[in-house]
Design a protein around this motif. Sequence first.
Motif, short mmCIF file in Angstrom:
data_model
loop_
_atom_site.label_atom_id
_atom_site.label_comp_id
_atom_site.label_asym_id
_atom_site.label_seq_id
_atom_site.Cartn_x
_atom_site.Cartn_y
_atom_site.Cartn_z
N GLU A 127 2.56 -7.38 8.19
CA GLU A 127 2.33 -5.68 7.11
C GLU A 127 0.37 -5.53 7.89
O GLU A 127 0.44 -7.07 7.86
CB GLU A 127 2.19 -5.76 5.89
CG GLU A 127 1.63 -4.56 5.48
CD GLU A 127 1.61 -4.05 4.01
OE1 GLU A 127 2.26 -3.06 3.21
OE2 GLU A 127 1.47 -5.24 3.16
N SER A 148 11.14 -4.72 3.72
CA SER A 148 11.60 -3.72 4.54
C SER A 148 11.05 -3.91 5.98
O SER A 148 11.12 -3.16 6.67
CB SER A 148 10.39 -2.22 3.81
OG SER A 148 10.68 -2.85 2.40
N LEU A 149 9.71 -4.54 5.58
CA LEU A 149 9.34 -5.21 7.33
C LEU A 149 10.45 -6.34 8.66
O LEU A 149 10.24 -5.82 9.02
CB LEU A 149 8.29 -6.33 6.98
CG LEU A 149 6.51 -5.80 6.56
CD1 LEU A 149 6.03 -6.39 5.83
CD2 LEU A 149 6.50 -5.07 7.56
N TYR A 172 8.45 4.70 6.04
CA TYR A 172 9.86 3.64 6.79
C TYR A 172 10.54 3.46 5.51
O TYR A 172 11.98 4.08 5.63
CB TYR A 172 9.54 2.31 7.45
CG TYR A 172 10.61 1.70 8.28
CD1 TYR A 172 11.79 2.14 9.17
CD2 TYR A 172 11.53 0.85 7.08
CE1 TYR A 172 12.50 1.65 9.67
CE2 TYR A 172 12.30 0.24 7.69
CZ TYR A 172 13.53 0.69 8.18
OH TYR A 172 14.02 0.34 8.78
N ASP A 187 8.04 -5.28 0.03
CA ASP A 187 7.11 -5.32 1.57
C ASP A 187 7.95 -6.35 2.66
O ASP A 187 8.01 -5.76 3.79
CB ASP A 187 6.30 -5.01 1.36
CG ASP A 187 5.25 -3.99 0.68
OD1 ASP A 187 6.11 -2.77 0.01
OD2 ASP A 187 4.32 -3.90 0.06
N ILE A 191 2.73 -3.85 11.00
CA ILE A 191 3.39 -2.11 10.74
C ILE A 191 2.31 -1.89 9.72
O ILE A 191 2.44 -2.52 8.67
CB ILE A 191 4.73 -2.28 10.33
CG1 ILE A 191 5.32 -2.30 11.28
CG2 ILE A 191 4.73 -0.78 9.31
CD1 ILE A 191 6.73 -2.86 11.07
N ASP A 251 4.78 -10.35 4.93
CA ASP A 251 3.71 -9.71 3.68
C ASP A 251 3.00 -10.28 3.66
O ASP A 251 2.73 -11.30 2.45
CB ASP A 251 4.24 -8.40 2.61
CG ASP A 251 2.89 -7.70 1.50
OD1 ASP A 251 2.88 -7.49 2.04
OD2 ASP A 251 3.41 -7.66 0.60
N LEU A 253 4.81 1.28 6.62
CA LEU A 253 5.86 0.69 5.96
C LEU A 253 6.70 1.38 4.63
O LEU A 253 7.40 1.14 4.53
CB LEU A 253 5.35 -0.98 5.54
CG LEU A 253 6.48 -1.36 5.02
CD1 LEU A 253 7.65 -1.98 5.90
CD2 LEU A 253 5.27 -2.55 4.89
#
Length: 186
Positions: free
Chosen positions: A72, A152-153, A118, A149, A110, A8, A115
């Motif tokens: 991101e 999550s990525l 998701y 973030d 993404i 991120d 994101l």
Amino acid sequence: MTVCLGIDQSYSGLAMVAYHRETKVWKDSLTAFPADRYVTQSDRLDAIQARVALNVRDIEDTLGRIDVVAMEGYAAGAKFGRELAGELGGVVKLALLDVLNKPACYPLIIAPTKLKKYTTGKGTAAKAEMLLAVYKKWGVTYADDNLADAHSLARAANTWLTRTGTKAEMDTLKELKRFKGETHLV
């Protein structure tokens, strides 16, 4: 050995989270690059590129070869800071290319709304909702939304690579498209 990396990119908190699938080991880093620390924007970008390269080398030294990277994307329709965001994304990509030097690691890009979808199930989640969703969904606590973030990525990269995940996760990632050597979810 499979390592997935989530990035991120932000000047206020460039977050990187790596995940080793077999050992379930996580590694994260967060670095800020405030403008007042640098003489010029070029100095700032040089510092970012060097830090990303160091972090990627450290990840590969401790966890193993990075197989996939998810970054991101840029906020669609953003009115301010687009040029700075573009420069930041560019130096992160250059650092990845320089260190990894392999096409398999060209990043998945993404979009922020994808994101959020998701991770939380909706594309309009606030930063606090992302932090909470990362905790509820995966049991991981972060005090910084950039790290949440990036986490999550990394999870999205793993889902994309393994083609395994919840139906909602898989449906969100089905929209990834190849674009000039990169894969984008816009």
